[in-house]
Structure formats: C-alpha cells, structure tokens
Write a protein that holds these residues in place. Structure first.
Motif, PDB file in Angstrom:
ATOM      1  N   GLN A 158       0.835  -1.203   0.000  1.00 29.11           N
ATOM      2  CA  GLN A 158       0.000   0.000   0.000  1.00 29.11           C
ATOM      3  C   GLN A 158       0.871   1.255   0.000  1.00 29.11           C
ATOM      4  OE1 GLN A 158      -3.654  -0.262   1.314  1.00 29.11           O
ATOM      5  NE2 GLN A 158      -4.083   1.900   1.129  1.00 29.11           N
ATOM      6  N   PHE A 159       2.046   1.166   0.661  1.00 24.62           N
ATOM      7  CA  PHE A 159       2.933   2.318   0.817  1.00 24.62           C
ATOM      8  C   PHE A 159       4.345   1.969   0.346  1.00 24.62           C
ATOM      9  CE2 PHE A 159      -0.209   2.369   4.247  1.00 24.62           C
ATOM     10  CZ  PHE A 159      -0.771   3.618   4.117  1.00 24.62           C
ATOM     11  N   PRO A 160       4.557   1.777  -0.947  1.00 27.09           N
ATOM     12  CA  PRO A 160       5.918   1.477  -1.415  1.00 27.09           C
ATOM     13  C   PRO A 160       6.845   2.642  -1.125  1.00 27.09           C
ATOM     14  CG  PRO A 160       4.478   2.009  -3.266  1.00 27.09           C
ATOM     15  CD  PRO A 160       3.592   1.896  -2.063  1.00 27.09           C
ATOM     16  N   CYS A 161       7.912   2.378  -0.399  1.00 29.73           N
ATOM     17  CA  CYS A 161       8.773   3.443   0.105  1.00 29.73           C
ATOM     18  C   CYS A 161      10.238   3.032  -0.020  1.00 29.73           C
ATOM     19  CB  CYS A 161       8.412   3.723   1.560  1.00 29.73           C
ATOM     20  SG  CYS A 161       9.500   4.878   2.404  1.00 29.73           S
ATOM     21  N   ILE A 162      11.084   3.972  -0.439  1.00 29.04           N
ATOM     22  CA  ILE A 162      12.518   3.733  -0.573  1.00 29.04           C
ATOM     23  C   ILE A 162      13.257   4.835   0.166  1.00 29.04           C
ATOM     24  CG2 ILE A 162      14.461   3.628  -2.183  1.00 29.04           C
ATOM     25  CD1 ILE A 162      12.486   2.475  -4.264  1.00 29.04           C
ATOM     26  N   VAL A 163      14.151   4.443   1.072  1.00 26.08           N
ATOM     27  CA  VAL A 163      14.903   5.419   1.852  1.00 26.08           C
ATOM     28  C   VAL A 163      16.358   5.452   1.391  1.00 26.08           C
ATOM     29  CG1 VAL A 163      15.403   3.752   3.705  1.00 26.08           C
ATOM     30  CG2 VAL A 163      15.486   6.202   4.187  1.00 26.08           C
ATOM     31  N   PHE A 164      16.885   6.671   1.239  1.00 26.74           N
ATOM     32  CA  PHE A 164      18.293   6.893   0.913  1.00 26.74           C
ATOM     33  C   PHE A 164      18.972   7.375   2.202  1.00 26.74           C
ATOM     34  CE2 PHE A 164      15.986   7.325  -2.948  1.00 26.74           C
ATOM     35  CZ  PHE A 164      16.832   7.261  -4.052  1.00 26.74           C
ATOM     36  N   CYS A 165      19.984   6.661   2.692  1.00 26.75           N
ATOM     37  CA  CYS A 165      20.661   7.099   3.915  1.00 26.75           C
ATOM     38  C   CYS A 165      22.164   6.812   3.817  1.00 26.75           C
ATOM     39  CB  CYS A 165      20.057   6.434   5.147  1.00 26.75           C
ATOM     40  SG  CYS A 165      20.115   4.629   5.147  1.00 26.75           S
ATOM     41  N   HIS A 166      22.928   7.342   4.757  1.00 29.95           N
ATOM     42  CA  HIS A 166      24.387   7.229   4.703  1.00 29.95           C
ATOM     43  C   HIS A 166      24.861   5.777   4.725  1.00 29.95           C
ATOM     44  CE1 HIS A 166      25.713  11.406   4.823  1.00 29.95           C
ATOM     45  NE2 HIS A 166      24.698  11.660   5.620  1.00 29.95           N
ATOM     46  N   ASP A 174      17.831  11.233   3.156  1.00 23.98           N
ATOM     47  CA  ASP A 174      18.310  11.765   4.426  1.00 23.98           C
ATOM     48  C   ASP A 174      19.753  12.275   4.330  1.00 23.98           C
ATOM     49  OD1 ASP A 174      18.377  12.430   7.093  1.00 23.98           O
ATOM     50  OD2 ASP A 174      18.896  10.406   7.766  1.00 23.98           O
ATOM     51  N   ASP A 175      19.924  13.544   3.997  1.00 28.31           N
ATOM     52  CA  ASP A 175      21.245  14.184   3.941  1.00 28.31           C
ATOM     53  C   ASP A 175      22.258  13.411   3.103  1.00 28.31           C
ATOM     54  OD1 ASP A 175      20.589  16.390   5.437  1.00 28.31           O
ATOM     55  OD2 ASP A 175      21.353  15.597   7.329  1.00 28.31           O
ATOM     56  N   VAL A 176      21.802  12.795   2.026  1.00 30.54           N
ATOM     57  CA  VAL A 176      22.708  11.938   1.255  1.00 30.54           C
ATOM     58  C   VAL A 176      23.419  12.689   0.129  1.00 30.54           C
ATOM     59  CG1 VAL A 176      21.518   9.792   1.747  1.00 30.54           C
ATOM     60  CG2 VAL A 176      20.758  11.185  -0.185  1.00 30.54           C
ATOM     61  N   LEU A 177      23.097  13.962  -0.070  1.00 29.98           N
ATOM     62  CA  LEU A 177      23.712  14.705  -1.168  1.00 29.98           C
ATOM     63  C   LEU A 177      24.905  15.549  -0.725  1.00 29.98           C
ATOM     64  CD1 LEU A 177      20.496  15.914  -3.024  1.00 29.98           C
ATOM     65  CD2 LEU A 177      21.755  13.785  -3.290  1.00 29.98           C
ATOM     66  N   LEU A 178      25.228  15.510   0.560  1.00 29.12           N
ATOM     67  CA  LEU A 178      26.280  16.352   1.109  1.00 29.12           C
ATOM     68  C   LEU A 178      27.631  16.117   0.442  1.00 29.12           C
ATOM     69  CD1 LEU A 178      25.487  16.158   4.935  1.00 29.12           C
ATOM     70  CD2 LEU A 178      25.333  18.184   3.495  1.00 29.12           C
TER      71      LEU A 178
END
Length: 360
Positions: free
Chosen positions: A111-119, A305-309
């Motif tokens: 129902q909630f397909p979600c992808i997280v980008f993290c360090h 989450d702050d992954v472009l720094l």
C-alpha cells in the motif's frame, strides 16, 4: 500514493506536531539533531511498520513517555483519501487503516511502497555480502508478493533445520532438505531475473550521473550456482551434512548468495574512490525505484536523508535530474545548502528546530 498530512506524538524528540505534506517535494531544513531524520523515520514506520534506524521501536519512544502515536492522511492510487494509524505502547504495535486493523505488515508494503536513501547505503558497495542480499531481497519484495512469501518460508525452514542440527536431530534433516531445495531454487531463479533487470538500469544511470566511463554491473554468485534442479540441491545438502554438523549451521543455500559490484577491472569497492562508492550507493536506490516502476507501473515514495552532502554541485544536479520516478519525495538539508538547481521545482519547505516544524 501521497501523504497529505502527518500527526506525531512522543516520537523521539517530537512531542506533538501536525505537519501538512500535500506536495510532490517536501524539504526539511535544519541543523543536525533537530528532528529531520526523525520525521523521515516516522514516514518509514508508517510504510513498513518498522524503522530503518533501529530494530527496537521502543528506542524511538520520546524520553519519559510510554509509547508513541503516528497518524496520517494519504491519497491512494485511486485518488481516495484514507487514514492510517500506528500505535506503539507496552512494546507492542497496533496498526489500522480506516479503522480496520492491519495484522500483517506485508499489507503496508504494497500500500505504501517506500525507498529510503541514507548514509549507511554505502555498505551496498563496500559492506558485507549480507547487506547487498538484503538490498536485493527488499527490492524484489516491493514488487513481488510471491518472492516475499518464499523468502519468509525459506527463513522459517532454515531456522528449523539449523535448530535440528544443533539439537542433534539428524534424522529429520532430509525433510528440511526437500523443502529448502524447492523454495531455495525458486528464490535463486527470481534473483537471477532481478539482477538481469537491475543491470539494464544501473550501469547506464551510474555512467550518466558520474560522467565517467566505468561499466559497472552486478554479478550474482549463488551458493547453488552449479546445480540444475532440486534433486541436485538435495544431493549437495547431503554431501555437506558433515560440515553443517561440525559448523552447527547450514553452510550452503541462497542465504549465502553474493551480489558483487564490478567493473572491467574487478571488484569496484577495491578500486573506486570514496566519492565514487557514495555515488554508486545512491544510484542503487534510483535503480531500485525505476525497477519497482517497471514491474508495477506505480511510483514509490522517496526519503532522502542528507545523502547529497558529499556530491559536488554538478553531480548533485545530475543526480536530482535523474530522480524522476516517484510519487512524493522528502529531502533533508542542512541550513544554507543548495536544494535544487531546477528553478521550476517549488518544494514545500519546513524549518526544523527542536522537534518543531515551521513552514517557510
């Protein structure tokens, strides 16, 4: 699917807040430790019923409180408005959608397909084999309920087989070998297809964003790569039984599979720079989103989450230009960071301080 608003009570440093999120792009700006990542974690918990930061949800309860409450209004794929509620109290979770209890967290995933980008994503490239296995298993589970069920069944049988070995119940191992071979063979075949699909997306994206000539690809090495059918797997398990008993665990199977990031010179983690490895891990996530869209026709929610720094301005712009397959995206930035080079993007922007959210 899109979150329209989110209500949070007693989650980490957030005491009580309601945040409107009815936009395609939402930017959270603030210094470290103010609550930006906590908000992304809230969204992830609503999507998965678990956290990407801890295995123990009690760690997310605000200090001095007994539990937390999360609620959200969301627009489903049919543009209908629905409500989800998540309660964690006394070390137990309760989830409901429109007043109906959700008993299996698998219902949330689809129902909630979600992808997280993290360090920590950099471990996809330079970390242990288990990390890459987990990535591909999660990617495949997002679009394949059958694979998700096979993975659950395999882990259950594997746990029972390992327990039988440790308890010297060797007479029942042949039963588990049959079940393990059937489900394991299916998982292996599905992983082969998934890697083939991933390799039709990932190398092109990496080369496009890096502006280099590295021909990256994923090489899949199965523990049972040389077997042709379940009978050969059963025979292999029999041959390795003495080793399994000595090691007190099952030493072969798809739980030992490897996914290697390679180029024409070898293993990429051994030759790539830190910047290249970081960019590679980000491309993993974009490829995951595109793979999901190809398989389902649906666009996932993205949490960044702050992954472009660690990217320079040029690569950041190229990365964001290729971040196009999503229904809604949440970004966290430090103050004075350049959000988007695209002047046409008009994100909803919040300043985050001490667990509070102020619309800019």
């Amino acid at each position: 699917m899109r979150f329209k608003s989110v209500k949070i009570e007693n989650f980490r440093n957030i005491s009580s807040v309601s945040v409107k999120t009815d936009a395609e792009d939402i930017v959270l700006v603030g210094s470290n430790g103010q609550g930006k990542t906590n908000f992304l974690e809230v969204l992830y918990v609503l999507c998965y019923g678990s956290s990407f930061r801890t295995s123990y949800l009690k760690e997310a309860v605000r200090h001095g409180e007994e539990g937390f409450l999360l609620e959200a209004k969301f627009q489903n794929d049919f543009e209908e408005i629905q409500n989800i509620k998540f309660v964690f109290e006394k070390n137990k979770r309760y989830i409901e959608i429109d007043g109906k209890e959700v008993k299996d967290r698998k219902e949330l995933i689809y129902q909630f397909p979600c992808i997280v980008f993290c360090h920590e994503d950099i471990d996809f490239v330079k970390g242990e084999p288990e990390t890459r296995r987990k990535f591909f298993d999660q990617t495949m589970s997002l679009y394949s309920p059958l694979f998700f069920d096979d993975l659950r069944s395999y882990r259950n049988i594997l746990a029972k087989r390992n327990a039988a070995i440790k308890n010297s119940q060797y007479d029942i191992l042949p039963i588990y070998d049959i079940k393990l071979s059937e489900i394991g063979l299916s998982i292996m075949e599905e992983r082969k297809k998934a890697v083939e699909d991933f390799n039709s997306i990932f190398p092109y994206l990496y080369k496009k964003v890096s502006k280099g000539d590295d021909d990256l690809y994923i090489a899949y090495q199965s523990s049972w790569m040389d077997v042709k059918d379940k009978d050969e797997i059963i025979k292999l398990l029999e041959e390795k039984r003495e080793v399994d008993i000595k090691m007190a665990t099952t030493t072969s199977g798809v739980h030992r599979d490897r996914f290697l990031v390679k180029n024409s010179y070898g293993i990429f983690s051994q030759i790539g720079s830190t910047g290249q490895l970081r960019l590679c891990s980000l491309i993993f996530r974009i490829a995951e989103a595109e793979s999901f869209y190809r398989m389902t026709g649906k666009k996932p929610i993205l949490l960044l989450d702050d992954v472009l720094l660690e990217l320079d301005d040029e690569k950041r712009a190229l990365f964001l230009d290729n971040l196009s397959i999503y229904s809604q995206a949440f970004f966290t930035f430090l103050p004075r960071e350049n959000y988007f080079n695209d002047e046409h993007k008009k994100p909803m922007c919040y300043n985050v301080k001490n667990g509070g959210f102020t619309l800019v």
